[in-house]
Design an enzyme around this catalytic site. Structure first.
Site, PDB file in Angstrom:
ATOM      1  N   ASP A 476      32.173  48.244  32.224  1.00 30.98           N
ATOM      2  CA  ASP A 476      32.976  47.629  33.284  1.00 30.98           C
ATOM      3  C   ASP A 476      33.334  48.655  34.366  1.00 30.98           C
ATOM      4  O   ASP A 476      33.240  49.877  34.145  1.00 30.98           O
ATOM      5  CB  ASP A 476      34.247  47.048  32.633  1.00 30.98           C
ATOM      6  CG  ASP A 476      34.828  45.883  33.407  1.00 30.98           C
ATOM      7  OD1 ASP A 476      34.419  45.657  34.561  1.00 30.98           O
ATOM      8  OD2 ASP A 476      35.719  45.205  32.856  1.00 30.98           O
ATOM      9  N   ASP A 546      33.960  36.784  36.743  1.00 33.27           N
ATOM     10  CA  ASP A 546      35.044  36.459  35.807  1.00 33.27           C
ATOM     11  C   ASP A 546      35.379  34.981  35.859  1.00 33.27           C
ATOM     12  O   ASP A 546      36.114  34.483  35.009  1.00 33.27           O
ATOM     13  CB  ASP A 546      36.307  37.263  36.153  1.00 33.27           C
ATOM     14  CG  ASP A 546      36.225  38.680  35.615  1.00 33.27           C
ATOM     15  OD1 ASP A 546      35.237  38.998  34.937  1.00 33.27           O
ATOM     16  OD2 ASP A 546      37.150  39.462  35.876  1.00 33.27           O
TER      17      ASP A 546
HETATM   18  C1  DGJ Z   1      37.146  42.797  34.148  1.00 35.56           C
HETATM   19  C2  DGJ Z   1      35.984  42.086  33.516  1.00 35.56           C
HETATM   20  O1  DGJ Z   1      35.244  41.421  34.481  1.00 35.56           O
HETATM   21  C3  DGJ Z   1      36.511  41.155  32.438  1.00 35.56           C
HETATM   22  O2  DGJ Z   1      35.455  40.412  31.894  1.00 35.56           O
HETATM   23  C4  DGJ Z   1      37.229  41.958  31.401  1.00 35.56           C
HETATM   24  O3  DGJ Z   1      36.302  42.770  30.732  1.00 35.56           O
HETATM   25  C5  DGJ Z   1      38.320  42.785  32.038  1.00 35.56           C
HETATM   26  N1  DGJ Z   1      37.852  43.564  33.137  1.00 35.56           N
HETATM   27  C6  DGJ Z   1      38.950  43.708  31.026  1.00 35.56           C
HETATM   28  O4  DGJ Z   1      39.880  44.549  31.583  1.00 35.56           O
END
Ligand code: DGJ
Length: 761
Positions: A476, A546
């Site tokens: 990430d 997301d």
């Molecule tokens: C952002 C990501 O896009 C999410 O899927 C998740 O992993 C969060 N960060 C976790 O902090």
């Protein structure tokens, strides 16, 4: 194929031709890029110079009929008459901004050149052809290399450039583009894919008849604000017909794609690293490599252009063990538990996943340091033993004992001020010493322009990835750049920081993917904030957004589909009301959309009803049967807008999966039809729909509650490929208004159906 005749260079793929020539003065005049044509007629395309157009600058006094403002070029620079977007801008030791690069030599080189600093395309079969053209600015002793790579079978040509400082002096490079494409005419439609967190890849079309239009990012990443993939087409181009160019960049940092129409109605498109705040200092002997640009052209509309890009990305960008391997169906813990995780909870969740057919369980954020929210611990990659008393290995063994694989989440590029790493190495972050800092998600960016930081993080991750049987890593990255400054670099080199960061990042990714070839890596940056070919050169799939709402996703995934193959797009089914939109969409629609990509689940299965779990089990079984096609098949867009119509076809055209989704229900509308694309027109197919279940109580009064399969959902034909493609199947009657009965299809907002076509061979 590369043909060189006199001063003419003709690069051909199966269906396209690209050509340029060297003029008498030594300029590279671009002649043509489009549908494949005979290579013997290039002379006819060259510019005839008789006089310099009014108001333009004459190149020099000896040649009075030549102005650089009115000629199509392979590259251009400021200062000698061309006032359009330049390819290169150098500030010389004498302070001048003027450059004049002229042809020195060209050669056909064996194979693909490796970059020192960046990823690039590659060809396992050694079929790529490589043309190198060397230009020189003799006044300042600088060499510019232009590289052309021809991938015949994908109809793709890649371009990149390299500047070499052969002089004794130091120069400042303010811009070096990767590609330049000049067109004779104007009025092209420039398509970009813009958005924000949670609404990535929204498609925008802009006709460019005059002036300049720029698509770029300045977030430090390739960005969800403006993806580096763009298209150039004509007003009448459609999914099936017409001219369409697709251009992308193998790069994950700030990028720039500008389209400009000159006073003489010519269009120029340049792509490369964003020149904003970019400045590289090149001392004697130094070399700067610009990333590779990928170009494709189709005379058969957007879908065909996309399919060429998809094939290229699958074959010549994605590498390693997972390149062609079917990807597992995963269950991710994030939306089920957020930071509130512990071993028992995770094992319970994994068990529920195993029972419905999940193959890989992923523990997301929250497992290390004291990470109970997003204010601390990034940088401290040590297990929180309060949450995981048996460590990563202990949890992993329990998950493996269930018969499924285990994966983890990391965010290696970041550090919280509230962490041991920051306390020990506050000079390892990107920030301006002694000045206030603008924070993003309470975290700072590690300075990957500093090799010591790169080495440290590489070894830290090596330790973590070796500490258990880790099969998958979600990588990430959750903040944009601000206060861009490397505490490692001297003041005069701060213009290099953002690009050096990307080079450092690639170095870590390369080392780790080589050290852990079996791990399936998935890129992520707050969803799709870094969805690009640079990341795909290391990680075969990327978390697209997301936002998992089926309505938003159908549009976003359609956006991605223009430039990226389904095997790159990670898509999850989540709970409703959706956590990002509060919208409720049918579980079947959520699955149908997500299944056109790499399917996963991100919800608390432990809290779901038996009916829902039963439906999910059936979804996963079905996906496993069809994922070869859904991940690696040929993707065709049909209608887009209120109705989305997709078809994914096996390479041999024998099997296909289709999807229809209608965004908003229309009262008293006619039954829908589904039109396939890409089938064998003479083939005979068994056409049928995915068995559809509804939780009836959600939609209709007066009908018994529970998951049901109404009669109106059964569609089945033995039918020819041409009929499926040119006429399409008229589907059963659907609910139109007033009272529902079982002979009708349920229709409501966001309703979606999946169809399958199995060849009768
Ligand atoms: C952002 C990501 O896009 C999410 O899927 C998740 O992993 C969060 N960060 C976790 O902090």
């Amino acid at each position: 194929m590369i043909e060189v005749k006199n001063n003419f260079y003709v690069l051909s793929t199966n269906k396209t031709t690209y050509s340029f020539r060297v003029t008498k003065l030594g300029y590279l005049e671009h002649l043509y890029y489009g549908r494949r044509i005979d290579s013997s007629d290039m002379e006819a395309f060259s510019r005839k110079h008789v006089f310099v157009p009014g108001g333009c600058v004459n190149y020099n006094q000896e040649v009075k009929n030549f102005s650089l403002e009115d000629i199509k070029l392979e590259m251009s620079s400021y200062g000698k008459g061309d006032i359009r977007e330049p390819f290169i801008e150098v500030v010389h030791a004498d302070g001048s901004f003027t450059s004049d690069f002229l042809f020195e030599r060209a050669e056909i080189v064996e194979g693909k050149a490796e970059y020192e600093t960046l990823p690039g395309s590659y060809d396992e079969n050694g079929k790529v052809q490589h043309l190198l053209v060397v230009l020189r600015d003799s006044s300042y002793n600088l060499t510019l290399e232009l590289h052309y790579y021809i991938y015949e079978d994908c109809d793709v040509i890649c371009r990149s450039s390299k500047l070499i400082n052969n002089s004794e002096e130091t120069v400042r490079l303010n811009r070096l583009m990767s590609s330049q494409l000049d067109f004779e005419d104007s009025g092209y439609i420039f398509t970009s894919f813009n958005g924000a967190w949670g609404r990535e890849m929204q498609k925008y079309d802009v006709p460019v008849c005059a002036g300049k239009y720029v698509n770029s990012s300045y977030t430090g990443t390739s960005s969800c604000r403006a993806n580096p993939f763009v298209m150039i087409s004509k007003e009448d181009t459609s999914e099936e017909y017409g001219d369409c160019y697709g251009i992308n960049l193998i790069y994950s940092g700030n990028h720039y794609e500008a389209i400009e129409v000159s006073s003489f109605g010519k269009t120029r498109v340049v792509t490369g690293i964003n020149p904003q705040s970019f400045c590289f200092v090149l001392n004697k002997g130094d070399v700067f490599e610009a990333p590779e640009a990928v170009m494709t052209y189709s005379d058969a509309g957007f879908t065909n252009m996309s399919r060429q890009m998809h094939k290229f990305v699958r074959e010549h960008i994605v590498r390693g063990k997972w390149k062609k391997k079917e990807r597992p169906v995963l269950l991710n813990s994030w939306e089920a538990a957020y930071f509130d995780i512990n071993e028992d909870k995770l094992v319970e969740l994994a068990k529920a996943g195993r029972d419905v057919g999940i193959e890989l369980f992923v523990m997301d954020d929250g497992w290390f340091g004291k990470r109970d929210d997003d204010t601390s611990s990034l940088g401290d990659w040590y297990v929180d033993e309060n949450k995981l008393p048996n460590g990563l290995d202990g949890l992993c063994r329990k998950i493996n004992d269930l018969g499924i694989d285990f994966g983890i989440w990391v965010e290696p590029e970041m550090v919280n001020v509230e962490s041991n790493l920051y306390r020990e190495h506050s000079d390892w972050t990107m920030e301006i010493p002694g000045k206030p800092h603008s924070e993003g998600r309470n975290q700072r960016i590690l300075d990957f322009a500093n090799p010591a930081v790169v080495d440290y993080m590489t070894e830290e991750l090596t330790r973590v990835f070796s500490s258990a049987n880790i099969a998958y890593v979600k990588w990430d990255m959750n903040r944009n750049f601000s206060d861009i400054y490397s505490q490692y670099l001297p003041p005069e080199k701060q213009g290099e920081t953002a690009h050096r960061y990307v080079i450092g990042l690639y170095h870590i990714m390369k080392t780790l993917t080589e050290r852990f070839p079996d791990i399936l890596f998935e890129g992520c940056a707050s969803g799709g904030n870094r969805f690009d070919l640079g990341i795909l050169s290391y990680f075969p799939q990327i978390w697209a957004s997301d936002n998992t709402d089926a309505l938003c996703r159908v549009n976003m995934q359609e956006g991605y589909s223009y430039g990226y193959p389904m095997s790159a797009v990670s898509a999850h089914v989540s709970i409703c009301p959706n956590h990002q939109t509060l919208r409720t969409t049918p579980l079947s629609a959520r699955f149908n959309v997500a299944s056109f990509g790499v399917l996963g689940y991100e919800c608390n299965l432990c809290e779901m009803s038996e009916g829902e779990l039963d439906e999910i089990k059936k979804q996963i079984d079905l996906y496993k049967k069809w994922r070869g096609i859904l991940q690696y098949g040929e993707f065709y867009r049909g209608r887009t807008g209120n109705i989305h119509e997709w078809t994914c076809v096996s390479e041999d055209k024998k099997n296909a999966a289709g999807m229809l989704m209608r965004e908003l229900f229309e009262t008293n509308a006619q039954p829908m039809h589904y039109k396939a694309r890409g089938l064998d027109k003479d083939g005979r197919y068994h056409f049928y729909n995915r068995e559809t279940y509804y939780d009836v109580k959600e939609y209709v009064n007066g009908v018994a509650a529970g998951f049901q399969t109404p009669k109106g959902e059964e569609e089945e034909y033995d039918i020819n490929g041409d009929a499926l493609m040119y006429r399409g199947v008229k589907l059963r009657y659907e609910f139109a208004a007033v009272i529902y009965n079982h002979r009708e299809k349920y229709s409501m907002d966001f309703a979606s159906r999946m169809y399958f076509m199995e060849g009768r061979y």
